[in-house]
Design an enzyme around this catalytic site. Structure first.
Site, PDB file in Angstrom:
ATOM      1  N   CYS A  45       0.826  -1.146  -0.084  1.00  0.00           N
ATOM      2  CA  CYS A  45      -0.048   0.006  -0.018  1.00  0.00           C
ATOM      3  C   CYS A  45       0.835   1.283   0.094  1.00  0.00           C
ATOM      4  O   CYS A  45       0.581   2.191  -0.732  1.00  0.00           O
ATOM      5  CB  CYS A  45      -0.884   0.004   1.147  1.00  0.00           C
ATOM      6  SG  CYS A  45      -0.393   0.090   2.777  1.00  0.00           S
ATOM      7  N   HIS A  61      -3.952   0.687   7.001  1.00  0.00           N
ATOM      8  CA  HIS A  61      -3.705   0.641   5.679  1.00  0.00           C
ATOM      9  C   HIS A  61      -3.534   2.092   5.121  1.00  0.00           C
ATOM     10  O   HIS A  61      -4.044   2.983   5.926  1.00  0.00           O
ATOM     11  CB  HIS A  61      -5.049   0.083   4.943  1.00  0.00           C
ATOM     12  CG  HIS A  61      -4.975   0.252   3.510  1.00  0.00           C
ATOM     13  ND1 HIS A  61      -4.132  -0.253   2.818  1.00  0.00           N
ATOM     14  CD2 HIS A  61      -5.961   0.934   2.562  1.00  0.00           C
ATOM     15  CE1 HIS A  61      -4.383   0.029   1.391  1.00  0.00           C
ATOM     16  NE2 HIS A  61      -5.408   0.909   1.354  1.00  0.00           N
ATOM     17  N   ASP A  80      -7.457   4.782  -4.160  1.00  0.00           N
ATOM     18  CA  ASP A  80      -6.607   3.632  -3.321  1.00  0.00           C
ATOM     19  C   ASP A  80      -6.137   2.631  -4.295  1.00  0.00           C
ATOM     20  O   ASP A  80      -6.772   1.635  -4.675  1.00  0.00           O
ATOM     21  CB  ASP A  80      -7.576   3.203  -2.374  1.00  0.00           C
ATOM     22  CG  ASP A  80      -6.714   2.254  -1.492  1.00  0.00           C
ATOM     23  OD1 ASP A  80      -5.617   2.029  -1.647  1.00  0.00           O
ATOM     24  OD2 ASP A  80      -7.431   1.681  -0.694  1.00  0.00           O
TER      25      ASP A  80
END
Length: 262
Positions: free
Chosen positions: A73, A111, A126
């Site tokens: 991420c 996250h 994202d």
């Protein structure tokens, strides 16, 4: 060194460089179709995955574009944030806690993603979430937004906002919860340095260090996700799951997701 022209050529983007909602949608989707999620280099690190959270766009560009590897991420988020900044978007780092199989949410810093302001609207960007999630950005709104047969919305559950996803004919399920609070990279560095006493992180570090490998990539009308041997295909509003018991089938799935030749 980060080069916007090479990045855009890599993902196949040929549009204008105006900070519009339409360009954000195209950049987001093309990134997810071209740059896979891959935690294989990071799975053994436990909470040390956050050591290089502030490494910068040059490092992430080298790994994800020049070396054509997948990433996790903060690598995706860091690179994509640099791209959006070059386009002139107003971008902030935020965080989220992901809903687990038991229905509970992880730590707020579990996250990393971005929120983009375009006019009076906020959009979730994202590109570094394995999924299944969205492949085009989602407005921070209770309005239902559809992609590839799936519905998305953002609802309030104070003090959080919750991203929800619905399959065709299914029920709404939370993906993750978040707050519109700008985060600093030092917050994740503190976790890596062991300065966070939350017991959740000790448990999460053990789980990550167990070595579960996750691969993911979007394609034109859906997503592929491989968690261990569990293979998920999300397309046309349906999630299809199967277990890849045979090693050759499993290896072929990894190569396909990572865009590698046999």
């Amino acid at each position: 060194m980060f080069d916007i022209d090479t990045y855009l050529k890599h993902i196949g983007y040929t549009g204008t460089r105006e900070p519009t909602a339409e360009n954000l949608r195209e950049l987001h989707k093309k990134h997810m179709m071209t740059v896979p999620f891959d935690n294989s280099r990071n799975a053994p690190k436990g909470l040390a995955i956050w050591d290089d959270v502030d490494a910068g766009a040059d490092v992430f560009y080298e790994a994800l574009v020049v070396e054509r590897r997948g990433g996790i991420c903060h690598e995706h988020c860091g690179l994509f944030r640099a791209v959006l900044t070059e386009f002139g978007y107003d971008v902030d780092i935020i965080s989220s806690g992901v809903r687990g199989a038991n229905g509970e949410f992880g730590h707020d810093l579990e996250h990393m993603l971005s929120v983009v302001r375009i006019g009076d609207e906020l959009w979730l960007a994202d590109v570094g979430f394995a999924g299944p999630s969205f492949i085009e950005p989602v407005r921070v709104s209770q309005d239902v937004q559809s992609q590839c047969g799936f519905d998305y919305r953002v609802v309030e559950n104070a003090p959080y906002l919750v991203l929800e996803r619905r399959t065709r004919g299914g029920e709404w399920l939370a993906v993750y919860r978040f707050m519109l609070q700008e985060r600093e990279l030092t917050e994740w560095k503190a976790i890596a340095a062991g300065e966070n006493d939350d017991p959740f992180w000790h448990w999460a570090g053990e789980m990550i260090a167990a070595g579960t490998l996750i691969y993911g990539r979007a394609y034109e009308n859906g997503q592929l996700l491989l968690v261990g041997r569990r293979h998920l295909k999300a397309e046309d509003g349906r999630d299809e799951t199967r277990v890849l018991a045979k090693t050759d089938e499993y290896q072929a799935a990894i190569r396909h997701i990572l865009l590698q030749k046999a």
